[in-house]
Design a protein around this motif. Structure first.
Motif, short mmCIF file in Angstrom:
data_model
loop_
_atom_site.label_atom_id
_atom_site.label_comp_id
_atom_site.label_asym_id
_atom_site.label_seq_id
_atom_site.Cartn_x
_atom_site.Cartn_y
_atom_site.Cartn_z
N GLU A 37 0.85 -1.20 0.00
CA GLU A 37 0.00 0.00 0.00
C GLU A 37 0.88 1.25 0.00
N ASP A 93 -3.17 0.66 -3.59
CA ASP A 93 -3.26 -0.53 -2.75
C ASP A 93 -3.34 -1.75 -3.65
N ARG A 108 -4.88 -6.70 5.55
CA ARG A 108 -4.82 -5.25 5.63
C ARG A 108 -4.71 -4.78 7.08
N ARG A 147 -1.19 -5.37 8.12
CA ARG A 147 -0.36 -4.39 7.41
C ARG A 147 -0.33 -3.05 8.13
#
Length: 209
Positions: free
Chosen positions: A17, A24, A55, A58
């Protein structure tokens, strides 16, 4: 496999990202497969539900890099410890490679995970790899690219702790931008000097009349 190798898992996930650019690439199960690289075993367990879970991990890993980048070592360690507690691994000795001249296994440490899903497996490897890198080289070896608006994560392995950019491309772009900024400043200063000189000449000429 060197345990430090696993720290690349964290970098790959964080850099999927680019918030400042609105990019992304973590949008599908296929993207998750790409993050695992050669480790296809756990990757095969990935489902659509893992996209959202990845995500979340992340964002937590990026927070570790952000804390390190601002010099907040305690926060970086605390954030990473929370990931280690949530996603544990079991170190094991592996010997799937062999020495060149002998029919003997080349023993090395391997991080064996026992994940309930692909996200847990990846997070365990990434967090442990980053922890090993942090404790071996220092928190200041975790950085975010200074070439705005990039801000990609990187691991500084330079001998003099001088790395500031995630790639040669960003380093070149930043150097070109800095060079152009210096040239603009020099031109502005030259223009100001010329205008001041012209003004002084006009003032002197008027006083002589």
């Amino acid at each position: 496999m060197e345990l430090a190798y696993y720290s690349d898992y964290a970098v790959r996930l964080v850099n999927s990202e680019e918030p400042a650019r609105g990019k992304d690439t973590l949008t599908s199960v296929e993207a998750i497969h790409g993050l695992f690289g050669g480790n296809k075993g756990v990757a095969r367990r990935a489902t659509d539900a893992d996209v959202t879970r990845f995500r979340g991990v992340r964002a937590r890993l990026r927070a570790v890099f952000q804390a390190a980048d601002t010099g907040d070592e305690t926060l970086a360690v605390d954030l990473l410890n929370s990931l280690l507690l949530e996603f544990p691994v079991s170190p094991q000795i592996s010997g799937h490679d062999h020495r060149d001249d002998e029919d003997r296994p080349l023993w090395h440490m391997h991080l064996a995970d026992h994940p309930s899903n692909a996200t847990a497996g990846y997070a365990a490897i990434a967090a442990m790899g980053l922890a090993i890198h942090l404790t071996e080289y220092g928190v200041d070896r975790l950085g975010l690219c200074e070439a705005a608006p990039c801000r990609n994560a990187y691991l500084d392995t330079s001998t003099n702790r001088s790395r500031r950019y995630c790639s040669d491309r960003c380093a070149t772009r930043a150097n070109v931008a800095a060079y152009r900024a210096r040239k603009r400043l020099e031109a502005d200063r030259s223009d100001s000097t010329s205008r001041a000189a012209d003004s002084a000449q006009r003032t002197a000429a008027n006083s002589e009349r």
